[in-house]
Design a protein around this motif. Structure first.
Motif, PDB file in Angstrom:
ATOM      1  N   CYS A 223     -44.961  23.083 -39.139  1.00 18.92           N
ATOM      2  CA  CYS A 223     -45.918  22.161 -39.597  1.00 18.92           C
ATOM      3  C   CYS A 223     -47.302  22.284 -39.319  1.00 18.92           C
ATOM      4  N   ARG A 224     -47.468  23.076 -37.972  1.00 13.19           N
ATOM      5  CA  ARG A 224     -48.616  23.398 -37.567  1.00 13.19           C
ATOM      6  C   ARG A 224     -49.547  24.298 -38.484  1.00 13.19           C
ATOM      7  N   ASP A 225     -48.696  25.230 -39.105  1.00  9.58           N
ATOM      8  CA  ASP A 225     -49.352  26.060 -40.144  1.00  9.58           C
ATOM      9  C   ASP A 225     -49.769  25.655 -41.541  1.00  9.58           C
ATOM     10  N   ALA A 226     -49.387  24.477 -41.609  1.00 13.24           N
ATOM     11  CA  ALA A 226     -49.510  23.844 -42.928  1.00 13.24           C
ATOM     12  C   ALA A 226     -50.728  24.343 -43.834  1.00 13.24           C
ATOM     13  N   VAL A 227     -50.640  24.618 -44.866  1.00 11.83           N
ATOM     14  CA  VAL A 227     -49.484  24.422 -46.002  1.00 11.83           C
ATOM     15  C   VAL A 227     -48.406  25.628 -46.064  1.00 11.83           C
ATOM     16  N   SER A 228     -46.992  25.470 -45.382  1.00 14.04           N
ATOM     17  CA  SER A 228     -46.396  26.464 -45.507  1.00 14.04           C
ATOM     18  C   SER A 228     -45.674  26.683 -46.744  1.00 14.04           C
ATOM     19  N   VAL A 229     -45.824  28.042 -46.932  1.00 17.23           N
ATOM     20  CA  VAL A 229     -45.308  28.688 -48.347  1.00 17.23           C
ATOM     21  C   VAL A 229     -44.360  29.704 -48.075  1.00 17.23           C
ATOM     22  N   MET A 230     -43.148  29.517 -48.519  1.00 16.32           N
ATOM     23  CA  MET A 230     -41.988  30.603 -48.131  1.00 16.32           C
ATOM     24  C   MET A 230     -41.907  31.520 -49.314  1.00 16.32           C
ATOM     25  N   ARG A 231     -41.913  32.771 -48.784  1.00 12.34           N
ATOM     26  CA  ARG A 231     -41.702  33.888 -49.963  1.00 12.34           C
ATOM     27  C   ARG A 231     -40.192  33.974 -50.086  1.00 12.34           C
ATOM     28  N   TRP A 232     -39.741  34.931 -51.229  1.00  7.68           N
ATOM     29  CA  TRP A 232     -38.092  34.813 -51.349  1.00  7.68           C
ATOM     30  C   TRP A 232     -37.467  35.583 -50.456  1.00  7.68           C
TER      31      TRP A 232
ATOM     32  N   ASP B 292     -37.996  35.112 -47.148  1.00  8.98           N
ATOM     33  CA  ASP B 292     -37.889  33.971 -46.154  1.00  8.98           C
ATOM     34  C   ASP B 292     -39.190  34.184 -45.355  1.00  8.98           C
ATOM     35  N   ILE B 293     -40.235  35.027 -45.539  1.00 10.42           N
ATOM     36  CA  ILE B 293     -41.271  35.024 -44.760  1.00 10.42           C
ATOM     37  C   ILE B 293     -42.119  33.621 -45.248  1.00 10.42           C
ATOM     38  N   VAL B 294     -42.636  33.172 -44.114  1.00 11.51           N
ATOM     39  CA  VAL B 294     -43.696  31.868 -44.280  1.00 11.51           C
ATOM     40  C   VAL B 294     -44.875  32.107 -44.289  1.00 11.51           C
ATOM     41  N   PHE B 295     -45.751  31.707 -45.155  1.00 16.76           N
ATOM     42  CA  PHE B 295     -47.451  31.950 -44.771  1.00 16.76           C
ATOM     43  C   PHE B 295     -47.947  30.591 -44.675  1.00 16.76           C
ATOM     44  N   SER B 296     -49.030  30.734 -44.055  1.00 13.36           N
ATOM     45  CA  SER B 296     -49.935  29.359 -43.999  1.00 13.36           C
ATOM     46  C   SER B 296     -51.097  29.563 -44.875  1.00 13.36           C
ATOM     47  N   VAL B 297     -50.928  28.528 -45.714  1.00 15.47           N
ATOM     48  CA  VAL B 297     -51.795  28.454 -46.900  1.00 15.47           C
ATOM     49  C   VAL B 297     -52.611  27.480 -47.365  1.00 15.47           C
ATOM     50  N   SER B 298     -53.741  27.600 -47.646  1.00 11.41           N
ATOM     51  CA  SER B 298     -54.805  26.401 -47.796  1.00 11.41           C
ATOM     52  C   SER B 298     -55.186  26.491 -49.140  1.00 11.41           C
TER      53      SER B 298
END
Ligand code: FES
Length: 81
Positions: free
Chosen positions: A48-57, A59-65
Motif C-alpha cells: 500500500c505504501r507504494d500505491a498505486v500498485s501494479v503487478m506484472r504477469w 508477479d513483480i509489483v511496480f509503484s505507479v502514478s
C-alpha cells in the motif's frame, strides 16, 4: 494472454487507481496490444505504501502514478510481452 493486475484497494484507490487503469487502457489501444494483454482489477497487493500498485504477469509489483504510468508501461511492460 498476459495479465496486469492493478490494485483498487483503498490506499491505491485514493492515490489514483482509476486514472492508472485509464492510462494503461490507452496505451494498450495505442500499441494495439488488446489481444496480448488483459487488465484486471485486484484487491490489496500488500504494498500500500507504494500505491498505486501494479503487478506484472511475473508477479513483480511496480509503484505507479498517473504521472509515470505511460513511462512505466512502455519501459517495464511492453518489452516483456
Ligand atoms: S491497497 Fe493497493 S497495495 Fe494495498
Amino acid at each position: 494472454m498476459k495479465s496486469i493486475k492493478i490494485c483498487i484497494g483503498s490506499a491505491c484507490h485514493i492515490k489514483g487507481s482509476y486514472e492508472v487503469i485509464e492510462i494503461f487502457k490507452e496505451e494498450i489501444d495505442k500499441y494495439k496490444l488488446g489481444d496480448k494483454i488483459e487488465l484486471c482489477a485486484s484487491f490489496c497487493l500488500g504494498k500500500c505504501r507504494d500505491a498505486v500498485s501494479v503487478m506484472r504477469w511475473d508477479d513483480i509489483v511496480f509503484s505507479v502514478s498517473k504521472e509515470n504510468a505511460r513511462q512505466i508501461f512502455e519501459a517495464e511492460f511492453m518489452p516483456y510481452i
